[in-house]
Every structure is written in structure tokens, then in C-alpha cells.
Design an enzyme around this catalytic site. Structure first.
Site, PDB file in Angstrom:
ATOM      1  N   SER A   1     135.530  93.884  75.156  1.00 32.17           N
ATOM      2  CA  SER A   1     136.935  93.909  74.771  1.00 32.17           C
ATOM      3  C   SER A   1     137.773  92.964  75.635  1.00 32.17           C
ATOM      4  O   SER A   1     138.882  92.606  75.240  1.00 32.17           O
ATOM      5  CB  SER A   1     137.473  95.336  74.920  1.00 32.17           C
ATOM      6  OG  SER A   1     137.270  95.765  76.254  1.00 32.17           O
TER       7      SER A   1
ATOM      8  N   CYS B   1     129.465  95.769  76.558  1.00 31.34           N
ATOM      9  CA  CYS B   1     130.529  96.769  76.525  1.00 31.34           C
ATOM     10  C   CYS B   1     129.863  98.102  76.206  1.00 31.34           C
ATOM     11  O   CYS B   1     129.140  98.209  75.206  1.00 31.34           O
ATOM     12  CB  CYS B   1     131.520  96.394  75.426  1.00 31.34           C
ATOM     13  SG  CYS B   1     132.719  97.675  75.041  1.00 31.34           S
TER      14      CYS B   1
ATOM     15  N   CYS C   1     131.053 101.664  82.223  1.00 32.06           N
ATOM     16  CA  CYS C   1     131.958 100.769  81.495  1.00 32.06           C
ATOM     17  C   CYS C   1     131.807  99.444  82.223  1.00 32.06           C
ATOM     18  O   CYS C   1     131.771  99.426  83.461  1.00 32.06           O
ATOM     19  CB  CYS C   1     133.396 101.272  81.587  1.00 32.06           C
ATOM     20  SG  CYS C   1     134.627 100.048  81.074  1.00 32.06           S
TER      21      CYS C   1
HETATM   22  N1  DGL Z   1     134.251  97.232  79.032  1.00 33.17           N
HETATM   23  C1  DGL Z   1     134.142  98.131  77.963  1.00 33.17           C
HETATM   24  C2  DGL Z   1     133.125  99.216  78.145  1.00 33.17           C
HETATM   25  O1  DGL Z   1     132.129  98.970  78.781  1.00 33.17           O
HETATM   26  C3  DGL Z   1     135.360  98.492  77.169  1.00 33.17           C
HETATM   27  C4  DGL Z   1     136.532  98.966  77.879  1.00 33.17           C
HETATM   28  C5  DGL Z   1     137.647  99.184  76.908  1.00 33.17           C
HETATM   29  O2  DGL Z   1     138.060  98.214  76.244  1.00 33.17           O
HETATM   30  O3  DGL Z   1     138.094 100.335  76.774  1.00 33.17           O
HETATM   31  O4  DGL Z   1     133.249 100.295  77.631  1.00 33.17           O
END
Ligand code: DGL
Length: 259
Positions: free
Chosen positions: A12, A74, A185
Site C-alpha cells: 500500500s 504486504c 505488517c
Molecule cells: N504494509 C502492509 C501490511 O503488511 C499494509 C499496511 C496498510 O496499508 O494498512 O499489511
């Protein structure tokens, strides 16, 4: 489209750059295309249907750019859209960021492990169910920590505010007694300093390195090229953070795939 094989990565926003950085350490020069869907950030607060829609458009774009191996960099997209993407694009190889970490956790001695993630990732139960299918020795407790991505994307790293917010989350009873902590995340590896200052003696799992190793094991392409970067919305703040946090001073091309 050139005939060179490429690796595509998407997230994202900034988070997937933690995976890209780890990958660049073991596969330097391999042609990569990175897509940051900043227009739709945060993914973690979206429905599965929305995340699947965004992810599908991005993978189609990365495929059109010549990427044969796609890293879903992600956790929220890996959890919500991983299966749908594999079904929709059987001609591509996918590495999600959850499976390699689950494999790593399954090899740990019996203990209680904490996992911090977005609402989408924690709601999916993906880590817990995958881990439970291979071992019952590791007790994994997942906690949704939705304030952390906006803090990172807004440039609050290093202000101490991120440490205070993290401290608040880590007081959750589910995190009591953990001996290892997973940044579930791809933004959260940037919180390593804050987390390890709060949790002395708790192992911080290096998720990007684990994922990068998995990618390298699946990569057989040749040739080298500069990494190429795309965004669905370009802001000065994002460009500044990409430069100051990751040393990426590239031209981020604006590429809107979906309103
Ligand atoms: N970096 C992402 C993940 O690993 C998404 C974070 C987001 O946009 O909420 O979940």
C-alpha cells in the site's frame, strides 16, 4: 515489454520497501518493479473485497511490465488476496509475506510469540491457522495495531510518539509473556528500535530477511537493471520518506490503476 525477467513487488505504500531492501542485499541488481498503492493506503482497514480488487489491478500491471515472480510485499494483501491472486494468475509465481514467516516460526522451540498486524491481517487469522496446521508447540497471539501504519507513513518515526503508541499496544494482555515478536505488517520492521527498547530480551523476528531468502530461492532469472518505482498517488511526504528512510531517490512514476 522487454524480455528480461523481473520481480514485481507491491504494497500500500512504504512498507514493501522493507522487503525490497532485504531483497537488494541478497539479489542486488536483479530487475525489480515496485508499486506503492498510496492512493488506497491503508489496506489494513479495507474490506477483503477492496483489497482483492486493488491487488488484482496491480498484479495485472506488474505482469504487463514483464514481472514473472510477484512478491505480495504486504501482509494485509497476502492475507486477504493471496489465494485469489494465485487462482487468477496461474502463469505467475507468487511469494506472499506470511508463509515464509510461518515456516520460520514452526521451527522455533515451544514458546509464546506475539504478532502485530493490521486489522485485515489479524481478522484473517492467516498466521494462526497456517501455523496451527504445522505445529501446536508455538503459541501465536496476534494483535491488531492500526495506528502504526499512519504514524510511519506520516513521518513520525524517531519522534518517540511511535514508541508511546507501541508501548500502549504491547500492554495488551495477549502480549504478556511473549519471548519473540513478529512484525506482521511490512511497515513494522521500521519499528524495530522502538520495539526492542520496550521489550528487552524478546526476539525481534526479521521478517523481511526471511521473505527475501524465500524469494531468492525461487528466482532463476538473469540480467540486471535499476529498480523501477510506481505510485498510485505521489506526495512530497512519501518521496521524502522513501529517501530518508530507505535511501531511495528514484523517479516515482505516477500510475493510477483504479480510482
Ligand atoms: N504494509 C502492509 C501490511 O503488511 C499494509 C499496511 C496498510 O496499508 O494498512 O499489511
Amino acid at each position: 515489454m522487454s524480455g528480461i525477467q523481473k520481480i514485481g513487488l507491491f504494497d500500500s505504500g512504504l512498507g514493501g520497501l522493507t522487503v525490497l531492501s532485504a531483497l537488494n542485499k541478497i539479489l542486488p541488481g536483479v530487475p525489480k518493479v515496485y508499486y506503492g498503492d498510496t492512493l488506497h493506503l491503508p489496506y489494513g482497514d479495507k474490506s477483503d473485497a477492496a483489497i482483492i480488487g486493488y491487488s488484482t489491478s496491480i498484479v495485472q500491471f506488474l505482469k504487463d511490465e514483464g514481472c514473472q515472480l510477484i512478491v505480495i510485499a504486504c501482509n494485509s494483501a497476502s492475507a486477504a488476496a493471496g489465494k485469489a491472486l494465485v487462482e487468477q494468475f496461474p502463469e505467475l509465481t507468487f511469494i506472499n509475506v506470511i508463509d515464509p514467516v510461518v515456516d520460520y516460526l514452526a521451527g522455533l522451540p515451544p514458546q509464546k510469540v506475539g504478532l502485530l498486524g493490521t486489522r485485515a491481517t489479524v481478522r484473517s487469522g492467516a498466521y494462526s491457522s497456517k501455523l496451527a496446521s504445522v505445529t501446536s508447540a508455538v503459541n501465536l497471539q496476534a494483535l491488531a495495531t492500526p495506528l502504526l501504519v499512519p504514524l510511519i507513513e506520516d513521518g513520525f518515526l524517531g519522534t518517540g510518539i511511535e514508541t508511546n503508541v507501541l508501548e500502549h499496544y504491547l500492554k495488551d494482555p495477549s502480549m504478556s509473556g511473549i519471548t519473540a515478536l513478529v512484525p506482521g505488517c511490512t511497515h513494522y520492521p521500521l519499528l524495530e528500535e522502538a520495539a526492542t527498547s520496550l521489550l528487552k530480551g524478546v526476539q525481534w523476528v526479521d521478517a523481511p530477511a526471511i521473505v527475501a531468502k524465500e524469494v531468492a530461492e525461487h528466482w532463476s532469472g538473469e540480467g540486471s537493471a535499476e529498480d523501477v518505482f510506481y505510485l498510485s498517488d505521489r506526495t512530497d511526504n512519501f518521496l521524502r520518506l522513501a529517501k530518508t528512510t530507505f535511501g531511495i531517490d528514484a523517479d516515482w512514476e505516477l500510475k493510477l490503476l483504479q480510482e
